[in-house]
Design a protein around this motif. Structure first.
Motif, PDB file in Angstrom:
ATOM      1  N   LEU A  51     -53.513 -29.218  87.551  1.00  0.00           N
ATOM      2  CA  LEU A  51     -54.133 -29.663  88.802  1.00  0.00           C
ATOM      3  C   LEU A  51     -55.446 -30.340  88.433  1.00  0.00           C
ATOM      4  O   LEU A  51     -56.294 -29.730  87.763  1.00  0.00           O
ATOM      5  N   ALA A  52     -55.595 -31.605  88.855  1.00  0.00           N
ATOM      6  CA  ALA A  52     -56.870 -32.296  88.655  1.00  0.00           C
ATOM      7  C   ALA A  52     -57.769 -31.946  89.835  1.00  0.00           C
ATOM      8  O   ALA A  52     -57.449 -32.284  90.985  1.00  0.00           O
ATOM      9  N   ALA A  53     -58.853 -31.220  89.568  1.00  0.00           N
ATOM     10  CA  ALA A  53     -59.733 -30.768  90.651  1.00  0.00           C
ATOM     11  C   ALA A  53     -61.157 -30.648  90.128  1.00  0.00           C
ATOM     12  O   ALA A  53     -61.364 -30.159  89.012  1.00  0.00           O
ATOM     13  N   ASP A  54     -62.118 -31.075  90.933  1.00  0.00           N
ATOM     14  CA  ASP A  54     -63.529 -30.906  90.590  1.00  0.00           C
ATOM     15  C   ASP A  54     -64.014 -29.607  91.219  1.00  0.00           C
ATOM     16  O   ASP A  54     -64.161 -29.512  92.448  1.00  0.00           O
ATOM     17  N   LEU A  55     -64.268 -28.623  90.379  1.00  0.00           N
ATOM     18  CA  LEU A  55     -64.624 -27.284  90.879  1.00  0.00           C
ATOM     19  C   LEU A  55     -66.091 -27.178  91.287  1.00  0.00           C
ATOM     20  O   LEU A  55     -66.540 -26.106  91.682  1.00  0.00           O
ATOM     21  N   ALA A  56     -66.818 -28.302  91.203  1.00  0.00           N
ATOM     22  CA  ALA A  56     -68.174 -28.315  91.765  1.00  0.00           C
ATOM     23  C   ALA A  56     -68.141 -28.807  93.210  1.00  0.00           C
ATOM     24  O   ALA A  56     -69.195 -28.927  93.840  1.00  0.00           O
ATOM     25  N   GLY A  81     -67.398 -24.509  83.154  1.00  0.00           N
ATOM     26  CA  GLY A  81     -68.821 -24.255  83.358  1.00  0.00           C
ATOM     27  C   GLY A  81     -69.600 -25.396  82.751  1.00  0.00           C
ATOM     28  O   GLY A  81     -69.082 -26.127  81.904  1.00  0.00           O
ATOM     29  N   ALA A  82     -70.838 -25.556  83.184  1.00  0.00           N
ATOM     30  CA  ALA A  82     -71.652 -26.647  82.649  1.00  0.00           C
ATOM     31  C   ALA A  82     -73.092 -26.181  82.515  1.00  0.00           C
ATOM     32  O   ALA A  82     -73.538 -25.282  83.237  1.00  0.00           O
ATOM     33  N   ALA A  83     -73.794 -26.791  81.555  1.00  0.00           N
ATOM     34  CA  ALA A  83     -75.197 -26.460  81.317  1.00  0.00           C
ATOM     35  C   ALA A  83     -76.034 -27.723  81.410  1.00  0.00           C
ATOM     36  O   ALA A  83     -75.665 -28.743  80.837  1.00  0.00           O
ATOM     37  N   VAL A  84     -77.121 -27.636  82.161  1.00  0.00           N
ATOM     38  CA  VAL A  84     -78.072 -28.759  82.226  1.00  0.00           C
ATOM     39  C   VAL A  84     -79.309 -28.342  81.445  1.00  0.00           C
ATOM     40  O   VAL A  84     -79.907 -27.304  81.735  1.00  0.00           O
ATOM     41  N   HIS A  85     -79.664 -29.129  80.448  1.00  0.00           N
ATOM     42  CA  HIS A  85     -80.813 -28.804  79.596  1.00  0.00           C
ATOM     43  C   HIS A  85     -82.084 -29.444  80.158  1.00  0.00           C
ATOM     44  O   HIS A  85     -82.047 -30.546  80.667  1.00  0.00           O
ATOM     45  N   GLY A  86     -83.199 -28.747  80.038  1.00  0.00           N
ATOM     46  CA  GLY A  86     -84.491 -29.332  80.432  1.00  0.00           C
ATOM     47  C   GLY A  86     -85.331 -28.357  81.230  1.00  0.00           C
ATOM     48  O   GLY A  86     -84.825 -27.337  81.721  1.00  0.00           O
ATOM     49  N   ASP A  87     -86.615 -28.661  81.329  1.00  0.00           N
ATOM     50  CA  ASP A  87     -87.509 -27.825  82.142  1.00  0.00           C
ATOM     51  C   ASP A  87     -87.043 -27.855  83.587  1.00  0.00           C
ATOM     52  O   ASP A  87     -86.779 -28.942  84.131  1.00  0.00           O
ATOM     53  N   PHE A  88     -86.967 -26.701  84.201  1.00  0.00           N
ATOM     54  CA  PHE A  88     -86.434 -26.583  85.561  1.00  0.00           C
ATOM     55  C   PHE A  88     -87.149 -27.517  86.539  1.00  0.00           C
ATOM     56  O   PHE A  88     -86.515 -28.272  87.278  1.00  0.00           O
ATOM     57  N   ALA A  89     -88.495 -27.493  86.527  1.00  0.00           N
ATOM     58  CA  ALA A  89     -89.254 -28.246  87.532  1.00  0.00           C
ATOM     59  C   ALA A  89     -89.109 -29.751  87.340  1.00  0.00           C
ATOM     60  O   ALA A  89     -89.307 -30.520  88.280  1.00  0.00           O
ATOM     61  N   THR A  91     -86.284 -31.174  86.289  1.00  0.00           N
ATOM     62  CA  THR A  91     -84.862 -31.521  86.414  1.00  0.00           C
ATOM     63  C   THR A  91     -84.540 -31.773  87.888  1.00  0.00           C
ATOM     64  O   THR A  91     -84.967 -30.983  88.741  1.00  0.00           O
ATOM     65  N   PRO A  92     -83.827 -32.855  88.202  1.00  0.00           N
ATOM     66  CA  PRO A  92     -83.481 -33.082  89.614  1.00  0.00           C
ATOM     67  C   PRO A  92     -82.771 -31.860  90.205  1.00  0.00           C
ATOM     68  O   PRO A  92     -81.882 -31.279  89.564  1.00  0.00           O
ATOM     69  N   LEU A  93     -83.181 -31.498  91.401  1.00  0.00           N
ATOM     70  CA  LEU A  93     -82.636 -30.283  92.023  1.00  0.00           C
ATOM     71  C   LEU A  93     -81.115 -30.337  92.135  1.00  0.00           C
ATOM     72  O   LEU A  93     -80.430 -29.321  91.927  1.00  0.00           O
ATOM     73  N   ASP A  94     -80.583 -31.517  92.420  1.00  0.00           N
ATOM     74  CA  ASP A  94     -79.127 -31.653  92.578  1.00  0.00           C
ATOM     75  C   ASP A  94     -78.377 -31.186  91.334  1.00  0.00           C
ATOM     76  O   ASP A  94     -77.287 -30.629  91.437  1.00  0.00           O
ATOM     77  N   HIS A  95     -78.959 -31.442  90.151  1.00  0.00           N
ATOM     78  CA  HIS A  95     -78.291 -31.039  88.904  1.00  0.00           C
ATOM     79  C   HIS A  95     -78.211 -29.518  88.818  1.00  0.00           C
ATOM     80  O   HIS A  95     -77.204 -28.955  88.384  1.00  0.00           O
TER      81      HIS A  95
END
Ligand SMILES: NC(=O)c1ccc[n+]([C@@H]2O[C@H](COP(=O)([O-])OP(=O)(O)OC[C@H]3O[C@@H](n4cnc5c(N)ncnc54)[C@H](OP(=O)(O)O)[C@@H]3O)[C@@H](O)[C@H]2O)c1
Length: 241
Positions: A51-56, A81-89, A91-95
């Motif tokens: 099944l092709a599905a975007d689980l986000a 699962g996914a990881a976004v690297h970088g300082d939280f503040a 990093t764009p909130l959407d990410h």
């Protein structure tokens, strides 16, 4: 026997799909991109589907949960699962919010659909991370989502055991996959996806858990980190920042 694996087209999820197929499961492989999924199915041979599905996204989660709620699945591996690297503040909130959707919201929704229909003997594997025990500066939201996954899995393990349904939090350390840059990590600490999945499959067979940390090095480091003051662990893990 049927198994559904999310994030099955690459890395740890692909290794799970391959191992489960070899163990006699009919695998439903879920990920966003169709091509790697059909490539996987060609390798696995007949009897499997995808099944092709975007689980986000709510649509992707709904479609996948619908399959599970229909029953007939013995194993669910919540791996995507996914990881976004970088300082939280910085990093764009959407990410950060997209990470919550994939790493937490999808896991909760799929676990709920699966457990609602699960028969005794069924098993749920939630792929977490050693960073759920030891949060890493620069990966704050990711670490927090994995702490969530581990804690949820522990309570589900307890709640489900009287029903005969097994729940496991699988907490790999650094694993050599496309999304993980292991260049700076000592080789003795890096596992292959196949090593991680071999450990998970043997823990599943022995109904081990609720928390499984594959790899002796990861188990030792996680154990030592628990004994150290929290601020020491944060300084060590955040030394590159
Ligand atoms: N690698 C490590 O060092 C490591 C360590 C600890 C824990 N983990 C955890 O292990 C799991 C797997 O990691 P990995 O390194 O094997 O990942 P990976 O190699 O990057 O593969 C990720 C898989 O998830 C799918 N995926 C990504 N986003 C998705 C979305 N929005 N909806 C549906 N599928 C999606 C990808 O396919 P598409 O791109 O086609 O969607 C792919 O099949 C994750 O939960 C990760 O947090 C990894």
């Amino acid at each position: 026997m049927r198994a559904l694996v999310t994030g099955a087209s690459a890395g740890i999820g692909r290794a799970f799909a391959t191992a489960l197929a070899a163990a006699g499961y009919a695998v439903t492989a879920v990920a966003r991109r169709e091509d790697p999924l059909t490539g996987l199915l060609a390798e696995l041979g007949p009897g499997h589907d995808h099944l092709a599905a975007d689980l986000a996204t709510p649509e992707g989660v709904r479609a996948t949960a619908g399959l599970l709620a229909g029953g007939g699945y013995t194993v669910l591996v919540n791996n995507a699962g996914a990881a976004v690297h970088g300082d939280f503040a910085a990093t764009p909130l959407d990410h950060s919010l997209a990470q919550l959707d994939l790493n937490c919201r999808a896991v909760v929704t799929l676990a709920h659909a699966f457990l609602g229909a699960a028969e005794p003997g069924a098993a749920l594997v939630n792929v977490s991370s050693t960073l759920g025990h030891t949060p890493k500066p620069g990966l704050g939201v990711y670490s927090a989502t994995k702490a969530f996954v581990t804690a949820l899995s522990e309570t589900l393990w307890h709640e489900q055991k009287t029903r005969g349904v097994h729940v496991m939090a699988l907490c790999p350390g650094v694993t050599a996959t496309a999304s993980q840059d292991a260049a700076d990590v000592p080789a003795w600490l890096v596992q292959t996806p196949e090593e991680v999945v071999r450990r998970a499959m043997s823990a599943l067979a022995g109904r081990g858990g609720p928390v499984v940390v594959p790899g002796r090095g990861n188990a030792v480091l996680t154990g030592v980190a628990r004994l150290l003051p929290r601020r020491t662990v944060l300084s060590l893990l955040g030394s590159d920042r």
